[in-house]
Design a protein around this motif. Structure first.
Motif, PDB file in Angstrom:
ATOM      1  N   MET A   1      31.060  30.843  40.731  1.00 55.07           N
ATOM      2  CA  MET A   1      32.529  30.884  40.745  1.00 55.07           C
ATOM      3  C   MET A   1      33.081  31.426  39.429  1.00 55.07           C
ATOM      4  N   VAL A   2      32.501  31.000  38.319  1.00 57.13           N
ATOM      5  CA  VAL A   2      32.961  31.486  37.019  1.00 57.13           C
ATOM      6  C   VAL A   2      32.675  32.976  36.879  1.00 57.13           C
ATOM      7  N   ALA A   3      31.495  33.392  37.272  1.00 58.15           N
ATOM      8  CA  ALA A   3      31.135  34.808  37.162  1.00 58.15           C
ATOM      9  C   ALA A   3      32.050  35.666  38.028  1.00 58.15           C
ATOM     10  N   ALA A   4      32.308  35.217  39.256  1.00 59.48           N
ATOM     11  CA  ALA A   4      33.133  35.999  40.178  1.00 59.48           C
ATOM     12  C   ALA A   4      34.571  36.114  39.692  1.00 59.48           C
ATOM     13  N   SER A   5      35.110  35.033  39.123  1.00 60.41           N
ATOM     14  CA  SER A   5      36.517  35.037  38.726  1.00 60.41           C
ATOM     15  C   SER A   5      36.805  35.998  37.582  1.00 60.41           C
ATOM     16  N   MET A   6      35.783  36.293  36.767  1.00 60.15           N
ATOM     17  CA  MET A   6      35.988  37.195  35.632  1.00 60.15           C
ATOM     18  C   MET A   6      35.127  38.453  35.719  1.00 60.15           C
ATOM     19  N   ALA A   7      34.511  38.667  36.887  1.00 64.60           N
ATOM     20  CA  ALA A   7      33.623  39.818  37.081  1.00 64.60           C
ATOM     21  C   ALA A   7      32.608  39.913  35.948  1.00 64.60           C
ATOM     22  N   GLY A   8      32.058  38.745  35.575  1.00 69.45           N
ATOM     23  CA  GLY A   8      31.126  38.686  34.452  1.00 69.45           C
ATOM     24  C   GLY A   8      29.732  38.252  34.860  1.00 69.45           C
TER      25      GLY A   8
END
Length: 306
Positions: free
Chosen positions: A274-281
Protein backbone atom coordinates in the motif's frame (compact mmCIF):
# COMPACT_ATOMS: atom_id res chain seq x y z
CA UNK A 1 -21.89 54.87 -3.49
CA UNK A 2 -20.65 55.59 -7.02
CA UNK A 3 -23.14 57.26 -9.37
CA UNK A 4 -22.74 57.88 -13.08
CA UNK A 5 -25.03 59.36 -15.72
CA UNK A 6 -24.74 57.46 -18.98
CA UNK A 7 -26.24 58.06 -22.42
CA UNK A 8 -28.27 55.39 -24.19
CA UNK A 9 -25.25 54.77 -26.44
CA UNK A 10 -23.04 54.18 -23.39
CA UNK A 11 -21.16 57.48 -23.19
CA UNK A 12 -20.42 58.63 -19.65
CA UNK A 13 -22.04 62.04 -19.23
CA UNK A 14 -21.13 62.74 -15.62
CA UNK A 15 -20.05 60.95 -12.42
CA UNK A 16 -19.72 61.71 -8.75
CA UNK A 17 -16.42 61.65 -6.89
CA UNK A 18 -17.02 58.17 -5.47
CA UNK A 19 -17.47 56.68 -8.96
CA UNK A 20 -14.27 58.41 -10.08
CA UNK A 21 -12.49 56.94 -7.04
CA UNK A 22 -13.81 53.44 -7.74
CA UNK A 23 -12.67 53.29 -11.37
CA UNK A 24 -9.55 55.41 -10.85
CA UNK A 25 -10.33 58.05 -13.50
CA UNK A 26 -10.99 61.77 -13.21
CA UNK A 27 -14.35 63.23 -14.24
CA UNK A 28 -12.68 64.86 -17.25
CA UNK A 29 -11.23 61.55 -18.43
CA UNK A 30 -14.54 59.76 -17.96
CA UNK A 31 -16.28 62.35 -20.12
CA UNK A 32 -14.41 60.95 -23.14
CA UNK A 33 -15.19 57.29 -22.34
CA UNK A 34 -18.06 54.86 -22.69
CA UNK A 35 -19.01 52.33 -20.05
CA UNK A 36 -17.84 49.69 -22.54
CA UNK A 37 -14.28 50.95 -21.98
CA UNK A 38 -14.55 50.34 -18.24
CA UNK A 39 -16.28 46.95 -18.38
CA UNK A 40 -14.33 43.70 -18.13
CA UNK A 41 -14.64 41.93 -21.50
CA UNK A 42 -16.26 38.77 -20.13
CA UNK A 43 -19.05 40.82 -18.51
CA UNK A 44 -19.78 43.17 -21.41
CA UNK A 45 -22.15 40.93 -23.39
CA UNK A 46 -24.44 40.42 -20.38
CA UNK A 47 -24.46 44.15 -19.66
CA UNK A 48 -25.30 45.04 -23.29
CA UNK A 49 -28.08 42.44 -23.47
CA UNK A 50 -29.75 43.92 -20.39
CA UNK A 51 -29.35 47.43 -21.80
CA UNK A 52 -31.04 46.38 -25.05
CA UNK A 53 -33.96 44.95 -23.07
CA UNK A 54 -34.28 48.25 -21.17
CA UNK A 55 -34.23 50.35 -24.38
CA UNK A 56 -36.82 48.09 -26.02
CA UNK A 57 -39.10 48.48 -22.99
CA UNK A 58 -38.92 44.83 -21.93
CA UNK A 59 -37.60 45.77 -18.46
CA UNK A 60 -37.77 49.03 -16.48
CA UNK A 61 -34.18 48.69 -15.26
CA UNK A 62 -31.70 46.08 -14.29
CA UNK A 63 -29.18 44.97 -11.69
CA UNK A 64 -26.12 42.79 -12.10
CA UNK A 65 -22.76 41.99 -10.61
CA UNK A 66 -19.98 42.94 -13.00
CA UNK A 67 -16.31 43.76 -13.10
CA UNK A 68 -14.88 47.17 -13.94
CA UNK A 69 -11.33 47.70 -15.14
CA UNK A 70 -9.68 50.36 -13.01
CA UNK A 71 -7.12 52.79 -14.44
CA UNK A 72 -4.26 50.73 -12.93
CA UNK A 73 -5.50 47.52 -14.55
CA UNK A 74 -7.01 46.01 -11.40
CA UNK A 75 -10.49 44.52 -11.49
CA UNK A 76 -13.25 45.97 -9.34
CA UNK A 77 -16.24 43.78 -8.58
CA UNK A 78 -19.38 45.93 -8.42
CA UNK A 79 -23.07 45.58 -7.72
CA UNK A 80 -24.56 47.71 -10.51
CA UNK A 81 -28.14 49.01 -10.53
CA UNK A 82 -29.31 50.80 -13.68
CA UNK A 83 -32.49 52.84 -14.04
CA UNK A 84 -33.67 55.06 -16.90
CA UNK A 85 -34.67 58.70 -17.16
CA UNK A 86 -37.50 58.84 -19.72
CA UNK A 87 -39.17 61.52 -21.81
CA UNK A 88 -42.89 62.23 -21.90
CA UNK A 89 -43.45 59.33 -24.29
CA UNK A 90 -41.71 56.88 -21.97
CA UNK A 91 -38.63 56.54 -24.15
CA UNK A 92 -35.38 56.30 -22.15
CA UNK A 93 -33.11 59.29 -22.74
CA UNK A 94 -30.27 58.53 -20.35
CA UNK A 95 -29.31 56.10 -17.62
CA UNK A 96 -28.44 56.39 -13.96
CA UNK A 97 -25.89 53.81 -12.86
CA UNK A 98 -25.45 53.21 -9.15
CA UNK A 99 -22.30 51.26 -8.32
CA UNK A 100 -21.38 49.59 -5.03
CA UNK A 101 -17.94 48.06 -4.49
CA UNK A 102 -18.30 44.33 -3.62
CA UNK A 103 -14.70 43.29 -4.28
CA UNK A 104 -14.16 42.13 -0.69
CA UNK A 105 -17.39 40.18 -0.65
CA UNK A 106 -16.44 38.46 -3.89
CA UNK A 107 -13.00 37.56 -2.55
CA UNK A 108 -14.64 36.05 0.54
CA UNK A 109 -17.12 34.18 -1.63
CA UNK A 110 -14.39 32.78 -3.85
CA UNK A 111 -12.39 31.74 -0.80
CA UNK A 112 -15.43 30.01 0.69
CA UNK A 113 -16.14 28.18 -2.57
CA UNK A 114 -12.51 27.09 -2.70
CA UNK A 115 -12.67 25.78 0.88
CA UNK A 116 -15.92 23.92 0.19
CA UNK A 117 -14.30 22.34 -2.84
CA UNK A 118 -11.28 21.34 -0.76
CA UNK A 119 -13.51 19.81 1.93
CA UNK A 120 -15.37 17.81 -0.71
CA UNK A 121 -12.12 16.65 -2.31
CA UNK A 122 -10.55 15.62 0.99
CA UNK A 123 -13.71 13.87 2.13
CA UNK A 124 -13.73 11.78 -1.03
CA UNK A 125 -10.04 10.96 -0.58
CA UNK A 126 -10.52 9.97 3.05
CA UNK A 127 -13.57 7.87 2.18
CA UNK A 128 -11.50 5.98 -0.38
CA UNK A 129 -8.75 5.38 2.20
CA UNK A 130 -11.25 4.12 4.79
CA UNK A 131 -12.93 1.84 2.27
CA UNK A 132 -9.56 0.35 1.33
CA UNK A 133 -8.68 -0.21 5.00
CA UNK A 134 -11.97 -1.95 5.78
CA UNK A 135 -11.84 -4.07 2.63
CA UNK A 136 -8.28 -5.21 3.26
CA UNK A 137 -8.91 -5.87 6.95
CA UNK A 138 -11.92 -8.02 6.10
CA UNK A 139 -9.76 -10.16 3.81
CA UNK A 140 -7.21 -10.85 6.54
CA UNK A 141 -9.35 -11.36 9.64
CA UNK A 142 -11.51 -14.33 10.56
CA UNK A 143 -13.77 -12.98 13.34
CA UNK A 144 -15.81 -9.83 13.92
CA UNK A 145 -13.68 -8.93 16.93
CA UNK A 146 -10.47 -9.34 14.96
CA UNK A 147 -11.90 -7.16 12.18
CA UNK A 148 -12.99 -4.52 14.71
CA UNK A 149 -9.55 -4.48 16.33
CA UNK A 150 -7.72 -4.30 13.01
CA UNK A 151 -9.89 -1.44 11.71
CA UNK A 152 -9.58 0.57 14.94
CA UNK A 153 -5.79 0.23 14.93
CA UNK A 154 -5.56 1.51 11.37
CA UNK A 155 -7.95 4.37 12.09
CA UNK A 156 -5.72 5.44 14.97
CA UNK A 157 -2.82 5.68 12.56
CA UNK A 158 -4.85 7.67 10.07
CA UNK A 159 -6.03 10.03 12.82
CA UNK A 160 -2.47 10.71 13.92
CA UNK A 161 -1.48 11.53 10.33
CA UNK A 162 -4.44 13.90 10.08
CA UNK A 163 -3.27 15.66 13.26
CA UNK A 164 0.10 16.24 11.65
CA UNK A 165 -1.56 17.53 8.48
CA UNK A 166 -3.84 19.84 10.44
CA UNK A 167 -0.89 21.62 12.00
CA UNK A 168 0.50 22.11 8.51
CA UNK A 169 -2.68 23.66 7.19
CA UNK A 170 -3.70 20.39 5.46
CA UNK A 171 -1.16 21.14 2.73
CA UNK A 172 1.81 19.36 4.31
CA UNK A 173 3.03 17.59 7.43
CA UNK A 174 6.38 17.65 9.22
CA UNK A 175 8.18 14.31 9.13
CA UNK A 176 9.41 14.67 12.71
CA UNK A 177 5.98 15.65 13.98
CA UNK A 178 4.38 12.77 12.09
CA UNK A 179 6.78 10.27 13.67
CA UNK A 180 6.16 11.72 17.12
CA UNK A 181 2.38 11.57 16.77
CA UNK A 182 2.37 8.03 15.40
CA UNK A 183 4.66 6.64 18.09
CA UNK A 184 2.98 8.55 20.93
CA UNK A 185 0.32 5.82 20.92
CA UNK A 186 2.95 3.37 22.22
CA UNK A 187 5.76 5.35 23.81
CA UNK A 188 6.26 8.35 26.09
CA UNK A 189 7.41 11.55 24.42
CA UNK A 190 11.20 11.67 24.11
CA UNK A 191 11.74 7.93 24.63
CA UNK A 192 15.53 7.50 24.15
CA UNK A 193 15.02 4.22 22.34
CA UNK A 194 13.82 6.18 19.29
CA UNK A 195 16.67 7.80 17.34
CA UNK A 196 15.78 10.18 14.50
CA UNK A 197 18.20 11.22 11.79
CA UNK A 198 17.05 13.39 8.91
CA UNK A 199 16.46 16.92 7.64
CA UNK A 200 13.38 19.00 8.30
CA UNK A 201 11.10 17.61 5.56
CA UNK A 202 7.48 18.56 4.88
CA UNK A 203 5.38 15.75 3.42
CA UNK A 204 2.53 15.91 0.95
CA UNK A 205 -0.88 14.86 2.38
CA UNK A 206 -1.00 11.50 0.58
CA UNK A 207 2.58 10.66 1.54
CA UNK A 208 1.96 11.67 5.16
CA UNK A 209 -1.03 9.33 5.40
CA UNK A 210 0.80 6.40 3.82
CA UNK A 211 4.03 6.83 5.78
CA UNK A 212 1.96 7.42 8.90
CA UNK A 213 0.14 4.11 8.46
CA UNK A 214 3.47 2.35 7.93
CA UNK A 215 4.93 3.94 11.09
CA UNK A 216 1.87 2.86 13.05
CA UNK A 217 2.21 -0.73 11.85
CA UNK A 218 5.95 -0.82 12.45
CA UNK A 219 5.55 0.73 15.90
CA UNK A 220 2.82 -1.71 16.86
CA UNK A 221 4.90 -4.71 15.85
CA UNK A 222 8.05 -3.35 17.46
CA UNK A 223 6.24 -2.94 20.79
CA UNK A 224 4.66 -6.38 20.63
CA UNK A 225 7.48 -8.49 19.22
CA UNK A 226 10.45 -6.35 18.27
CA UNK A 227 13.00 -3.91 19.61
CA UNK A 228 10.54 -1.77 21.59
CA UNK A 229 9.38 -4.80 23.58
CA UNK A 230 12.78 -4.70 25.34
CA UNK A 231 14.28 -1.94 27.50
CA UNK A 232 17.57 -2.41 25.65
CA UNK A 233 16.06 -2.23 22.19
CA UNK A 234 16.31 0.72 19.87
CA UNK A 235 14.75 1.95 16.63
CA UNK A 236 16.73 4.13 14.25
CA UNK A 237 14.55 6.11 11.84
CA UNK A 238 16.53 7.88 9.12
CA UNK A 239 15.49 9.74 6.00
CA UNK A 240 17.12 11.90 3.37
CA UNK A 241 16.35 13.57 0.08
CA UNK A 242 18.21 14.96 -2.87
CA UNK A 243 16.94 16.74 -5.96
CA UNK A 244 15.19 13.62 -7.26
CA UNK A 245 14.90 10.86 -4.66
CA UNK A 246 13.53 10.49 -1.13
CA UNK A 247 14.64 7.55 1.04
CA UNK A 248 13.58 6.44 4.50
CA UNK A 249 14.65 3.56 6.74
CA UNK A 250 13.24 2.05 9.95
CA UNK A 251 15.92 -0.14 11.56
CA UNK A 252 15.44 -2.08 14.80
CA UNK A 253 18.24 -3.43 17.00
CA UNK A 254 18.79 -4.78 20.49
CA UNK A 255 15.47 -6.60 20.74
CA UNK A 256 14.53 -10.29 20.78
CA UNK A 257 15.74 -12.61 18.05
CA UNK A 258 13.87 -11.95 14.83
CA UNK A 259 12.22 -14.52 12.63
CA UNK A 260 10.16 -13.91 9.53
CA UNK A 261 6.45 -14.61 10.14
CA UNK A 262 5.02 -17.78 8.66
CA UNK A 263 2.21 -15.92 6.91
CA UNK A 264 1.79 -12.41 5.53
CA UNK A 265 -1.02 -10.46 7.22
CA UNK A 266 -2.73 -7.16 6.53
CA UNK A 267 -0.12 -5.19 8.48
CA UNK A 268 2.58 -6.37 6.13
CA UNK A 269 0.40 -5.49 3.16
CA UNK A 270 0.11 -1.94 4.52
CA UNK A 271 3.82 -1.36 5.09
CA UNK A 272 4.86 -2.90 1.79
CA UNK A 273 2.36 -2.80 -1.06
CA UNK A 274 0.00 0.00 0.00
CA UNK A 275 2.81 2.42 0.83
CA UNK A 276 4.69 1.61 -2.36
CA UNK A 277 1.58 1.98 -4.52
CA UNK A 278 0.51 5.29 -2.99
CA UNK A 279 3.82 6.95 -3.87
CA UNK A 280 4.80 4.86 -6.91
CA UNK A 281 7.91 3.90 -4.96
CA UNK A 282 9.86 0.87 -3.78
CA UNK A 283 9.48 -0.67 -0.33
CA UNK A 284 11.55 -3.46 1.17
CA UNK A 285 11.01 -5.32 4.45
CA UNK A 286 13.79 -7.51 5.82
CA UNK A 287 13.85 -9.66 8.94
CA UNK A 288 17.54 -9.49 9.84
CA UNK A 289 18.99 -11.18 12.96
CA UNK A 290 19.43 -7.84 14.74
CA UNK A 291 15.93 -6.65 13.95
CA UNK A 292 13.40 -5.62 11.34
CA UNK A 293 14.56 -3.25 8.61
CA UNK A 294 11.97 -1.41 6.51
CA UNK A 295 12.96 1.01 3.76
CA UNK A 296 11.20 3.28 1.30
CA UNK A 297 12.50 4.86 -1.90
CA UNK A 298 10.38 7.22 -4.01
CA UNK A 299 10.54 10.30 -6.15
CA UNK A 300 10.81 13.53 -4.19
CA UNK A 301 7.84 14.93 -6.10
CA UNK A 302 5.63 12.12 -4.77
CA UNK A 303 6.67 12.61 -1.14
CA UNK A 304 7.88 16.10 -0.32
CA UNK A 305 5.79 19.26 -0.29
CA UNK A 306 8.74 21.57 -0.92
Amino acid sequence: MGIAYVSISGAILDANSRFCELVGHSRETLASMRFHDLTYEHDLATNLALLDDLIEGKIPGYRLEKRYIRSNGELLWADLTVSAIRDETGRPTKLISVVQDITRQKATEERLNFLLGEVSHRTKNMTAVLQAVVNQCSLHTETKEALRSAVLERLAGIAASQDALTSGGHQSASMRELIGLQLSAFLPVGDPRIVLDGPDVMLLPGAARSIGMALHELGTNACKYGALSSPSGRVNIAWERDAAVFTMTWREEGGPDVRAPERSGFGRLVIEKMVAASMAGEVTLRFEPDGVVWSLKAAVTAVCAE
